[in-house]
Design an enzyme around this catalytic site. Sequence first.
Site, PDB file in Angstrom:
ATOM      1  N   ASP A  27       0.843  -1.157  -0.084  1.00  0.00           N
ATOM      2  CA  ASP A  27      -0.109   0.046   0.132  1.00  0.00           C
ATOM      3  C   ASP A  27       0.819   1.120   0.012  1.00  0.00           C
ATOM      4  OD1 ASP A  27      -2.028   1.662   0.252  1.00  0.00           O
ATOM      5  OD2 ASP A  27      -2.893   1.094   2.173  1.00  0.00           O
ATOM      6  N   ASP A  33      -2.963   2.700  -5.972  1.00  0.00           N
ATOM      7  CA  ASP A  33      -1.858   2.603  -5.182  1.00  0.00           C
ATOM      8  C   ASP A  33      -1.621   1.630  -4.148  1.00  0.00           C
ATOM      9  OD1 ASP A  33      -3.959   3.098  -3.400  1.00  0.00           O
ATOM     10  OD2 ASP A  33      -2.973   4.530  -2.086  1.00  0.00           O
ATOM     11  N   GLU A  34      -2.419   0.329  -4.460  1.00  0.00           N
ATOM     12  CA  GLU A  34      -2.422  -0.922  -3.662  1.00  0.00           C
ATOM     13  C   GLU A  34      -2.281  -2.045  -4.456  1.00  0.00           C
ATOM     14  OE1 GLU A  34      -5.448  -1.216  -0.589  1.00  0.00           O
ATOM     15  OE2 GLU A  34      -6.797  -0.124  -1.808  1.00  0.00           O
TER      16      GLU A  34
END
Length: 425
Positions: free
Chosen positions: A19, A115-116
Amino acid sequence: MNHDSTAKSTQNRVIFHVDGNNFYASCECLLRPELKDVPMAVAGDPDSRHGIILAKNQRAKQYGVKTAELIWQAERKCPDLVLVPPHREVYSRISKQMNELFLRYTDLVEPASIDESYLDVTGSLHLFGGEPLALADRIRKEVREELGITVSVGVSFCKVFAKLGSDYKKPDATTYFPRSQVSSLIWPMPVGNLLYVGGRFQAELARFHIHTIGDLARADLDWIRTQFGIRGESAWRCARGEDHEPVRSFYEPREAKSIGNSITFRRNLTDEREIRLGFTTLAESVALRMRRQEVHCRRVQIQIRDANFHTLSRQITLERSVCLAKELTDLAMELAGEIWDFQHPVRLLSLTAESLVPASQDMEQLTFFPDTHQAERQKQGRLEDAMCDIRDRFGSGSIRLGGFLKNDLNLGQNRMPPSEDADTL
């Protein structure tokens, strides 16, 4: 594959959840390094006091600035807050570079958002030393040195606990939750830390003295089903680590796996009753299309947009699939309750059924013992089938739910075309 064989095949998995820390803000600091030294936030519309905070850096976080709060609220907490507009093309480029870096270690890389990503390194871990913590730290170091941003990594045997790990310690940290320490490390945590357990659901659980993840995990499943339905069962299984969902290959074709609709209303919705009517309209359309395609779904996502075009979304992954309009409506309202004040005006609602599975391959386990919940589902299914047949024979307006009578939103007057992905009333 049945539940027991699936559990055995996933027992020794090593799953990472990576993350990005304050991802949008971190990317902006790459463009303007001077922003690292001041409290800053990425805002949807910095020139409007009605805009919201999309992301913030660590310095802004120290002042109590929160994602999704209004700009004027953030500036009240931090008068020196520096606001910058989003540069989404930059975020997309860095996201792509992150996943290319992950592919050095496994092809089982499944992006969960910009973003993960989830990584399954079970089959490749031995190529890189065989130690999960060491490999997670190596990935963090390479992201930091090569891309200039930081990530946190959760390591566990399933996706839900890996996600819990990446949230546990930030920024730039690795957290490991092995199966042998679930009861000692995870179960004492507040139940609200669990994925899909938001504030409203947490409050409902607290009424029954369920305060920790362990409290939920030790509860009787039949009782959980009776009190909280599908949402409760899904959370119960997550609390116990009974999450066998695989990490998909990065190269696996991402064919359409969803059915959804949205409505932009002729006026803003202003209370919970009107929002339920909106979701009911969407649910009937989505359920009809699922019936015609002979599929069920195991993930439900909603989006809510207000009069200022600010949008919030939430989703839930289910252990038991759903296909009925009533189930979709109830889940949508439960999700909405986690993120929305029902007195706040609503401009648009969206409902999407995801993770579709063929109805013929999704038969529930039969039992000699009575299952009240299953009987209710069958009864509701027969009712919705009958309503669908009547509409097919006599027209879409031939039968309507009583809640749609005398509304000024045109809801329920005509069914949405089943071939459309988005409709406007």
